[in-house]
Write an enzyme that holds these catalytic residues in place. Sequence first.
Site, PDB file in Angstrom:
ATOM      1  N   CYS A  11      -5.095   6.292  -3.843  1.00  0.00           N
ATOM      2  CA  CYS A  11      -4.525   4.979  -3.645  1.00  0.00           C
ATOM      3  C   CYS A  11      -3.116   5.382  -4.207  1.00  0.00           C
ATOM      4  O   CYS A  11      -3.019   5.624  -5.422  1.00  0.00           O
ATOM      5  CB  CYS A  11      -5.308   3.851  -4.356  1.00  0.00           C
ATOM      6  SG  CYS A  11      -4.369   2.388  -4.408  1.00  0.00           S
ATOM      7  N   CYS A  46       0.877  -0.985   0.102  1.00  0.00           N
ATOM      8  CA  CYS A  46       0.094  -0.068   0.067  1.00  0.00           C
ATOM      9  C   CYS A  46       1.047   1.170   0.066  1.00  0.00           C
ATOM     10  O   CYS A  46       1.796   1.570   0.713  1.00  0.00           O
ATOM     11  CB  CYS A  46      -0.900   0.085   1.351  1.00  0.00           C
ATOM     12  SG  CYS A  46      -1.767   1.520   1.538  1.00  0.00           S
TER      13      CYS A  46
HETATM   14  N1  LIG Z   1      -6.501  -2.101  -1.995  1.00  0.00           N
HETATM   15  C1  LIG Z   1      -5.292  -2.443  -2.214  1.00  0.00           C
HETATM   16  C2  LIG Z   1      -4.103  -2.521  -1.170  1.00  0.00           C
HETATM   17  C3  LIG Z   1      -4.115  -0.833  -0.786  1.00  0.00           C
HETATM   18  C4  LIG Z   1      -3.502   0.009  -1.829  1.00  0.00           C
HETATM   19  C5  LIG Z   1      -3.136   1.527  -1.030  1.00  0.00           C
HETATM   20  N2  LIG Z   1      -4.418   2.287  -0.660  1.00  0.00           N
HETATM   21  C6  LIG Z   1      -2.308   2.410  -1.776  1.00  0.00           C
HETATM   22  O1  LIG Z   1      -2.232   3.525  -1.383  1.00  0.00           O
HETATM   23  O2  LIG Z   1      -1.509   1.755  -2.611  1.00  0.00           O
HETATM   24  C7  LIG Z   1      -5.264  -4.196  -2.843  1.00  0.00           C
HETATM   25  O3  LIG Z   1      -5.829  -4.941  -2.142  1.00  0.00           O
HETATM   26  O4  LIG Z   1      -4.612  -4.350  -3.727  1.00  0.00           O
END
Ligand SMILES: N[C@@H](CCC[C@H](N)C(=O)O)C(=O)O
Length: 250
Positions: free
Chosen positions: A191, A69
Site C-alpha cells: 500500500c 491510492c
Molecule cells: N484502501 C485505501 C485506498 C487505497 C490505498 C492504496 N493501496 C495505496 O497504494 O495507497 C483506503 O480506502 O483508504
Amino acid sequence: MTIAKYSANGNDFVIFHTFVKKEQNTLAKELCHRQNGVGADGLIVLVPHEKYDFEWQFYNADGSDAAMCGNGSRAAAHYAYKHGLASKSMRFLTGAGVIEAEVDGDIVTSELTPPKIINQDIEEFGKKWWLIDTGVPHLVGLVDTVDTFDLQEARELRYKFNANINIAAVKDNTLYVRTYERGVEDETLACGTGMAACFYRTNLEEKAGESMVVIPTSGEKLELAKKGNTLTLKGEVRHTFDAIMEREID
Ligand SMILES: N[C@@H](CCC[C@H](N)C(=O)O)C(=O)O
C-alpha cells in the site's frame, strides 16, 4: 471496451478511460472480485479534466470510494502516458488533491499531497499508534519485526478509526511494512500511501533519513523520499494484460 490490468509494488488494479464521469462503484465491485471478475485491489477510471491532464475516480475492491491510492497513482500515470492521455510528466486530479507523476519506462514516481498528522497519542493493544493522512488515513505502529501481523487486531482498529492499519519495522536501513487495507478488508501485498505514512513517522522519529527503501509484504521495493513536506514514491509498475469487456461503459 478494453480494460487494462496493472500491478504496482504488490497492489493490483483494473484501469480504463472514458469520456463521461459517472459513479462506477458497482462495476468496481464486479471487476475487482477475485473469483467472478478480473480480480484487483481497486478500479481506476480516468476521465478528462479541463485544467489537468486527467481526473481519476478510484474505487476499492468492495466498491467503496477512496480519495487517494499511492501505488494506483503510479499505475494510472503509466496507463495515461501509454494511451497518449498525458506526457511523461503529468498532473492529475484525485479526491485528495493534485498529484504530480513522472514516467520513465516502467519506473514511475508520484508525489503525494502533503502528509498530515491527525493524532500522535493513540494507545491500543500495547502499541503507540500515529494517525497520519497521506491522501487517505493510516494508523502507523512501529514494531521490532513485521514477521507477525495480528489481522484480528488490525480489523478492530480499522473500524474504530476508519483507517488503514500499518505496522512497520526498520532493519538495516530498510523499512518493512505490512498493511491491512480498508475497502479490501484484508492485508494487501502493498500500500503506497501506507508505506508513505510509515516512512513519514520513521523520519520524524529520526529512525530514517530523507530517503529510504521500503519493502511491503510483496517483497517489491519502493523508494520513498521526503523533500520539504512532500513525499514521493518511486518504483516499478507492470502492465500485466489487457482484456476486452463485452459490456459497454458510457
Ligand atoms: N484502501 C485505501 C485506498 C487505497 C490505498 C492504496 N493501496 C495505496 O497504494 O495507497 C483506503 O480506502 O483508504
